[in-house]
Enzyme design. Structure first.
Site, short mmCIF file in Angstrom:
data_model
loop_
_atom_site.label_atom_id
_atom_site.label_comp_id
_atom_site.label_asym_id
_atom_site.label_seq_id
_atom_site.Cartn_x
_atom_site.Cartn_y
_atom_site.Cartn_z
N SER A 272 -3.35 -11.32 -6.64
CA SER A 272 -4.41 -11.39 -8.39
C SER A 272 -3.95 -10.74 -9.61
O SER A 272 -3.95 -11.68 -10.73
CB SER A 272 -6.15 -10.91 -7.60
OG SER A 272 -5.61 -9.78 -7.23
N HIS A 302 -5.46 -12.25 1.02
CA HIS A 302 -5.42 -11.53 -0.05
C HIS A 302 -6.71 -11.09 0.16
O HIS A 302 -6.92 -9.97 0.82
CB HIS A 302 -4.52 -11.54 -1.18
CG HIS A 302 -5.07 -10.95 -2.73
ND1 HIS A 302 -5.50 -9.36 -2.73
CD2 HIS A 302 -5.12 -11.40 -3.89
CE1 HIS A 302 -5.35 -9.17 -3.62
NE2 HIS A 302 -4.72 -9.67 -4.69
N HIS A 348 -0.39 -1.17 5.76
CA HIS A 348 -0.17 -1.80 3.86
C HIS A 348 0.99 -2.07 3.68
O HIS A 348 1.77 -1.08 4.23
CB HIS A 348 -1.29 -1.29 3.31
CG HIS A 348 -1.15 -0.96 1.68
ND1 HIS A 348 -0.11 -0.89 0.65
CD2 HIS A 348 -2.79 -1.30 1.31
CE1 HIS A 348 -1.35 -1.44 -0.88
NE2 HIS A 348 -2.02 -1.95 -0.09
N ARG A 357 -9.94 5.18 -0.51
CA ARG A 357 -10.63 3.69 -0.47
C ARG A 357 -11.17 3.56 0.30
O ARG A 357 -12.57 3.35 0.37
CB ARG A 357 -10.31 2.32 -1.44
CG ARG A 357 -9.15 2.29 -2.48
CD ARG A 357 -8.19 1.17 -3.31
NE ARG A 357 -7.81 0.85 -2.21
CZ ARG A 357 -7.39 -0.43 -2.65
NH1 ARG A 357 -7.80 -1.67 -3.06
NH2 ARG A 357 -6.25 -1.35 -1.06
N ASP A 403 -9.98 -2.50 3.05
CA ASP A 403 -10.93 -3.91 4.22
C ASP A 403 -11.32 -3.42 5.06
O ASP A 403 -12.05 -4.00 5.92
CB ASP A 403 -9.97 -5.36 3.97
CG ASP A 403 -9.03 -5.35 2.77
OD1 ASP A 403 -10.09 -5.70 1.90
OD2 ASP A 403 -8.20 -5.65 2.27
#
Length: 466
Positions: A272, A302, A348, A357, A403
């Site tokens: 993105s 994504h 990742h 995060r 996520d």
């Protein structure tokens, strides 16, 4: 005061650059607005880039391998992205500051503890921590810009509820191009030196209007279609929460503040972010560039990752029940791997430790929903999965990413429509993409045009070579 503003923006040459957020300022001792501060920083940054290129411009990062070309350019240094850098060990840093530092230094809402995304946007653009007054002014400015054109409302309202929310989101954002200040200025032949000011105005309008767009889509698809008005006295996240129907739940408002802040930016190489920069390099306005970003974000590799995590967790719960033993969880994880699937939310492309995060969201959950069954399962998995992945040799990084947690938090507060999660991700990602677009135009970034090769050309190039 007028003379000072003319010196900062060269008003006689460009009326738009003078159109800063002075509507909220009334005294000579006021603090600088974001646009005014950018106008001060740009000349220095231009000189810094010139110096870097003069000293290091001919230096190489290293060889490019054929595997990198076939492997999606993973790890290939090819972009300048100023807002954030992703370190394999430390995680994301926004203008050099970790998530913990951002949580500590960025202003929070009165009575709140999570950082306001307005402050993070200021940091992304300037590298500086704003004051509470500057953040409050930015909140008011975005609220004042939040109304969307009637024809955009009609576009959204005419979409069938079966059309994915991300498709609706992308269409609405792209349609905002109708009123682009940059597109009009470019057509009128504005100087390149003034591109950044018009890009700034478009970017501010873009970010400001996203809650109304997202809220309208959510209400049309999942509720009664009725949308409350923006409250000019509230911050960005509080207004978004209200538009979604959760504004009375202060814990959810705090969650949105944290969620948007930590999802704003993640280097320039993700789909993105890179798409926005690439399309913007063609001098497409921020609405067109970010619309393209959203189409990349909508892809299952994504922006749909948190949805995949939640589906996997719910399927696990349905099979082994709540409060399952560690052995039951281990058995389920192994069955996932042996069936040829991955454990969603783990691993990742860059990180080699637990995603900060993820940690930030876990801390929020421990404080606000420690007994939630899904959260307890997420914590149990956190203790179990890394060891299994290492044993199975399935991941260079066996640790959870962002996520692995976000969907569980949203579900806890009643926002359990997973199709909408990527829209929230999109609202957040606009901050990072917009900040880089502004700096790209300020620094005169050129059209991106990397070289490509065919497979046949590669074979000829290395024929007879070791």
């Amino acid at each position: 005061m007028v003379a000072a503003l003319r010196n900062v923006f060269n008003v006689s040459r460009s009326p738009l650059l003078a159109r800063t957020s002075i509507r909220f300022s009334s005294t000579a001792s006021r603090q600088l607005t974001l646009k005014e501060r950018l106008a001060e920083l740009i000349p220095t940054e231009i000189e810094k880039v010139k110096a870097i290129r003069a000293e290091h411009g001919k230096k190489a990062f290293g060889p490019v391998t054929v595997d990198q070309l076939y492997g999606g350019m993973r790890g290939l240094p090819a972009l300048i992205w100023d807002g954030s850098v992703l370190d394999p060990e430390d995680g994301i840093r926004f203008r050099g500051k970790s998530i913990d530092e951002c949580k500590s230094l960025l202003p929070a809402a009165p009575g709140g503890s999570e950082p306001l995304p307005e402050g993070l946007f200021w940091l992304l653009l300037t590298g500086e921590i704003p004051s509470k007054e500057q953040v409050a002014e930015l909140s008011r400015d975005w609220a004042a810009r939040a109304e969307i054109p009637d024809f955009v409302k009609e576009i959204i309202d005419r979409c069938p509820p079966t059309l994915h929310p991300m498709s609706q989101f992308s269409m609405a954002v792209t349609a905002l191009n109708h009123d682009s200040a940059f597109a009009k200025a470019y057509q009128d032949g504005v100087s390149k030196k003034e591109y950044w000011g018009y890009t700034f105005e478009d970017s501010m309008d873009l970010i400001a209007k996203l809650p109304n767009i997202a809220g309208r889509i959510y209400r049309n698809v999942f509720s009664d279609g009725k949308l409350p008005a923006i409250d000019n006295s509230k911050d960005y996240s509080a207004n978004l929460a209200t538009l979604l129907g959760f504004g009375d739940n202060q814990a959810f408002v705090e969650l949105l503040r944290l969620y948007i802040t930590i999802h704003t930016d993640h280097e320039g190489g993700n789909v993105s972010a890179h798409t926005g920069k690439l399309v913007g390099s063609a001098l497409s306005d921020p609405f067109l560039a970010f619309g393209a970003s959203l189409n990349g974000l909508a892809g299952p590799l994504h922006g749909l990752a948190n949805q995949e995590v939640l589906l996997w967790l719910r399927k696990m719960q349905s099979q082994i029940g709540e409060n399952a033993t560690d052995d039951a969880v281990k058995s389920y994880v192994w069955s996932t791997l042996k069936s040829g699937q991955v454990v969603p939310g783990y691993g990742h492309a860059v990180l080699r430790k637990t995603d900060p995060r993820y940690t930030a969201q876990r801390e929020f959950a421990l404080k606000n929903l420690p007994n939630d069954p899904l959260f307890k399962l997420v914590g149990q998995i956190y203790d179990i999965v890394p060891g299994i992945l290492l044993e199975a040799g399935k991941a260079k990084n066996p640790w959870p990413n962002v996520d692995a947690h976000s969907g569980v938090l949203l579900t806890h507060y009643g926002l359990d429509q997973m199709q909408f999660y990527t829209v929230l991700f999109g609202v957040s990602r606009a901050f990072g993409v917009a900040a880089q677009l502004i700096w790209d135009r300020a620094l005169g970034a050129p059209l991106e045009r990397p070289k490509s090769y065919s497979s046949e050309a590669i074979q000829k190039m290395f024929k007879g070579r070791p």
